[in-house]
Design an enzyme around this catalytic site. Structure first.
Site, PDB file in Angstrom:
ATOM      1  N   TYR A 140       0.851  -1.196   0.000  1.00  0.00           N
ATOM      2  CA  TYR A 140       0.000   0.000   0.000  1.00  0.00           C
ATOM      3  C   TYR A 140       0.887   1.247   0.000  1.00  0.00           C
ATOM      4  O   TYR A 140       0.652   2.190  -0.754  1.00  0.00           O
ATOM      5  CB  TYR A 140      -0.907  -0.049   1.227  1.00  0.00           C
ATOM      6  CG  TYR A 140      -2.023   0.982   1.263  1.00  0.00           C
ATOM      7  CD1 TYR A 140      -3.072   0.940   0.355  1.00  0.00           C
ATOM      8  CD2 TYR A 140      -2.044   1.980   2.239  1.00  0.00           C
ATOM      9  CE1 TYR A 140      -4.109   1.867   0.417  1.00  0.00           C
ATOM     10  CE2 TYR A 140      -3.065   2.906   2.318  1.00  0.00           C
ATOM     11  CZ  TYR A 140      -4.109   2.847   1.405  1.00  0.00           C
ATOM     12  OH  TYR A 140      -5.136   3.768   1.472  1.00  0.00           O
ATOM     13  N   LYS A 144       0.902   4.111  -2.905  1.00  0.00           N
ATOM     14  CA  LYS A 144       0.481   5.483  -2.603  1.00  0.00           C
ATOM     15  C   LYS A 144       1.649   6.471  -2.696  1.00  0.00           C
ATOM     16  O   LYS A 144       1.452   7.621  -3.106  1.00  0.00           O
ATOM     17  CB  LYS A 144      -0.183   5.533  -1.217  1.00  0.00           C
ATOM     18  CG  LYS A 144      -1.518   4.778  -1.132  1.00  0.00           C
ATOM     19  CD  LYS A 144      -2.615   5.412  -2.001  1.00  0.00           C
ATOM     20  CE  LYS A 144      -4.001   4.853  -1.681  1.00  0.00           C
ATOM     21  NZ  LYS A 144      -5.074   5.478  -2.478  1.00  0.00           N
TER      22      LYS A 144
HETATM   23  N1  LIG Z   1     -10.638   4.331   4.625  1.00  0.00           N
HETATM   24  C1  LIG Z   1      -9.472   4.831   4.998  1.00  0.00           C
HETATM   25  O1  LIG Z   1      -9.083   4.756   6.182  1.00  0.00           O
HETATM   26  C2  LIG Z   1      -8.600   5.530   4.000  1.00  0.00           C
HETATM   27  C3  LIG Z   1      -7.545   6.312   4.488  1.00  0.00           C
HETATM   28  C4  LIG Z   1      -6.713   6.964   3.592  1.00  0.00           C
HETATM   29  C5  LIG Z   1      -6.933   6.835   2.236  1.00  0.00           C
HETATM   30  N2  LIG Z   1      -7.949   6.047   1.776  1.00  0.00           N
HETATM   31  C6  LIG Z   1      -8.115   5.946   0.338  1.00  0.00           C
HETATM   32  O2  LIG Z   1      -9.387   6.478   0.012  1.00  0.00           O
HETATM   33  C7  LIG Z   1      -9.866   5.864  -1.177  1.00  0.00           C
HETATM   34  C8  LIG Z   1     -11.289   5.395  -0.953  1.00  0.00           C
HETATM   35  O3  LIG Z   1     -11.252   4.411   0.065  1.00  0.00           O
HETATM   36  P1  LIG Z   1     -12.543   4.062   0.939  1.00  0.00           P
HETATM   37  O4  LIG Z   1     -12.098   4.072   2.340  1.00  0.00           O
HETATM   38  O5  LIG Z   1     -13.688   4.876   0.492  1.00  0.00           O
HETATM   39  O6  LIG Z   1     -12.689   2.504   0.520  1.00  0.00           O
HETATM   40  P2  LIG Z   1     -13.944   1.604   0.161  1.00  0.00           P
HETATM   41  O7  LIG Z   1     -15.131   2.004   0.949  1.00  0.00           O
HETATM   42  O8  LIG Z   1     -13.438   0.207   0.262  1.00  0.00           O
HETATM   43  O9  LIG Z   1     -14.212   1.961  -1.368  1.00  0.00           O
HETATM   44  C9  LIG Z   1     -13.253   1.640  -2.338  1.00  0.00           C
HETATM   45  C10 LIG Z   1     -13.856   1.790  -3.706  1.00  0.00           C
HETATM   46  O10 LIG Z   1     -12.848   1.368  -4.657  1.00  0.00           O
HETATM   47  C11 LIG Z   1     -13.468   0.539  -5.616  1.00  0.00           C
HETATM   48  N3  LIG Z   1     -12.560  -0.450  -6.180  1.00  0.00           N
HETATM   49  C12 LIG Z   1     -11.743  -1.300  -5.507  1.00  0.00           C
HETATM   50  N4  LIG Z   1     -11.150  -2.134  -6.357  1.00  0.00           N
HETATM   51  C13 LIG Z   1     -11.597  -1.812  -7.600  1.00  0.00           C
HETATM   52  C14 LIG Z   1     -11.369  -2.344  -8.898  1.00  0.00           C
HETATM   53  N5  LIG Z   1     -10.569  -3.388  -9.095  1.00  0.00           N
HETATM   54  N6  LIG Z   1     -11.979  -1.754  -9.948  1.00  0.00           N
HETATM   55  C15 LIG Z   1     -12.812  -0.705  -9.774  1.00  0.00           C
HETATM   56  N7  LIG Z   1     -13.089  -0.181  -8.559  1.00  0.00           N
HETATM   57  C16 LIG Z   1     -12.490  -0.738  -7.487  1.00  0.00           C
HETATM   58  C17 LIG Z   1     -14.558  -0.182  -4.844  1.00  0.00           C
HETATM   59  O11 LIG Z   1     -15.478  -0.717  -5.770  1.00  0.00           O
HETATM   60  P3  LIG Z   1     -16.716  -1.609  -5.319  1.00  0.00           P
HETATM   61  O12 LIG Z   1     -17.711  -0.609  -4.864  1.00  0.00           O
HETATM   62  O13 LIG Z   1     -17.100  -2.340  -6.545  1.00  0.00           O
HETATM   63  O14 LIG Z   1     -16.209  -2.488  -4.212  1.00  0.00           O
HETATM   64  C18 LIG Z   1     -15.089   0.924  -3.947  1.00  0.00           C
HETATM   65  O15 LIG Z   1     -16.085   1.647  -4.613  1.00  0.00           O
HETATM   66  C19 LIG Z   1      -8.893   4.738  -1.510  1.00  0.00           C
HETATM   67  O16 LIG Z   1      -8.020   5.155  -2.535  1.00  0.00           O
HETATM   68  C20 LIG Z   1      -8.128   4.545  -0.214  1.00  0.00           C
HETATM   69  O17 LIG Z   1      -6.831   4.041  -0.434  1.00  0.00           O
HETATM   70  C21 LIG Z   1      -8.799   5.416   2.637  1.00  0.00           C
END
Ligand SMILES: NC(=O)c1ccc[n+]([C@@H]2O[C@H](COP(=O)([O-])OP(=O)(O)OC[C@H]3O[C@@H](n4cnc5c(N)ncnc54)[C@H](OP(=O)(O)O)[C@@H]3O)[C@@H](O)[C@H]2O)c1
Length: 224
Positions: A140, A144
Site C-alpha cells: 500500500y 500510494k
Molecule cells: N478508509 C481509509 O481509512 C482511508 C484512508 C486513507 C486513504 N484512503 C483511500 O481512500 C480511497 C477510498 O477508500 P474508501 O475508504 O472509500 O474505501 P472503500 O469504501 O473500500 O471503497 C473503495 C472503492 O474502490 C473501488 N474499487 C476497488 N477495487 C476496484 C477495482 N478493481 N476496480 C474498480 N473499482 C475498485 C470499490 O469498488 P466496489 O464498490 O465495486 O467495491 C469501492 O467503490 C482509496 O483510494 C483509499 O486508499 C482510505
C-alpha cells in the site's frame, strides 16, 4: 453545472463525493468495476453515465469511452492488503499496485484532453500512507508513494494547460475499507474514532470548486 468522472463511487469516500455532486445537479460519469456494480450505480444515480472497467485489470481501461470535457476527475477507488511482505502473495502485490497506481495513471492519460478542455482538476485520493511508511503496509505504501510522485509530475506537466492537480492525504477514515483493515490488524473497530468520510468528501469538493486564482496541491486530513 460541471462534468465529473469519479472512480470508487460505489463505496466510502467516492460514494459521498458522487452523492454530493449528484445532489447539486452536476453531470456524473461513474466508473464501476463490473456490469453488476454498474447497474447498481445507474439505479442509484439517475442520469449518470456509468463506465465499466476493473482497475485490477488496467488493460480494461483501453476501450473506455470518456467524455470530451471534464471539469474534474476524482480517483477514489483503492485497495489495501495489510500484511508483512513474507505473508503477501505476488497476486496481492500486483493487484494493489494495479488498482492504486497503474490504473489511475492510465485513466489520467485517457482523460488528459477532456480535463484540458475544461481547464479542470485531477484529484487523487491518496493516504497518509503515501507520506509515511509503516511495517505491514509495504504494498500500500509503495502504491500510494508512487501515486504521490505521479500527481506531482502531472501537476508540473499540466499547469500550462490551466489544469490543476491535487493529492488528498487522509488518515484513517470510517469506511468499509477501514473496517477491513481493523479485521486484518485483529483490532476492534469503532467508527467514531476515525475521520468521517463526509469530511474527506467535503475537502474534495472544496478542491474542485476552488476559484481560478489559486490551486491546492495537497490536502492533509488527520483524525482530530
Ligand atoms: N478508509 C481509509 O481509512 C482511508 C484512508 C486513507 C486513504 N484512503 C483511500 O481512500 C480511497 C477510498 O477508500 P474508501 O475508504 O472509500 O474505501 P472503500 O469504501 O473500500 O471503497 C473503495 C472503492 O474502490 C473501488 N474499487 C476497488 N477495487 C476496484 C477495482 N478493481 N476496480 C474498480 N473499482 C475498485 C470499490 O469498488 P466496489 O464498490 O465495486 O467495491 C469501492 O467503490 C482509496 O483510494 C483509499 O486508499 C482510505
Amino acid at each position: 453545472m460541471g462534468a465529473y468522472l469519479v472512480t470508487g463511487a460505489g463505496s466510502g469516500i467516492g460514494a459521498l463525493v458522487a452523492r454530493a455532486l449528484a445532489d447539486r445537479g452536476d453531470e456524473l460519469h461513474l466508473l464501476a468495476r463490473s456490469a453488476t456494480r454498474a447497474d447498481e450505480l445507474a439505479a442509484a444515480y439517475d442520469g449518470a453515465a456509468v463506465l465499466v472497467a476493473d482497475l485490477a485489470d488496467p488493460d480494461s481501461l483501453a476501450g473506455l469511452s470518456v467524455p470530451a470535457r471534464l471539469d474534474g476527475v476524482v480517483h477514489s477507488a483503492g485497495v489495501v492488503d495489510v500484511a508483512a511482505l513474507d505473508a503477501t502473495g505476488a497476486a496481492s502485490l500486483r493487484a494493489t499496485v494495479d488498482v492504486n497506481l497503474l490504473a489511475p495513471m492510465l485513466l489520467t492519460r485517457q482523460v488528459l484532453e477532456a480535463v484540458r478542455a475544461a481547464r479542470g482538476t485531477h484529484v487523487f485520493v491518496n493516504s497518509g500512507s503515501g507520506l509515511r511508511a509503516k511495517a505491514g503496509w509495504a504494498s500500500y505504501n509503495a502504491s500510494k508513494f508512487g501515486l504521490r510522485g505521479f500527481a506531482d509530475a502531472l501537476r508540473q506537466e499540466e499547469g500550462d494547460h490551466g489544469v490543476r492537480v491535487t493529492s488528498v492525504f487522509p488518515g484513517r477514515v470510517a469506511t468499509p475499507m477501514q473496517e477491513r483493515v481493523h479485521a486484518a490488524e485483529g483490532k476492534d473497530y469503532d467508527a467514531s474514532a476515525w475521520i468521517r468520510p463526509e469530511t474527506v468528501a467535503a475537502e474534495v469538493l472544496r478542491v474542485l470548486d476552488l476559484g481560478r486564482d489559486a490551486t491546492i496541491p495537497e490536502v492533509v486530513v488527520s483524525p482530530a
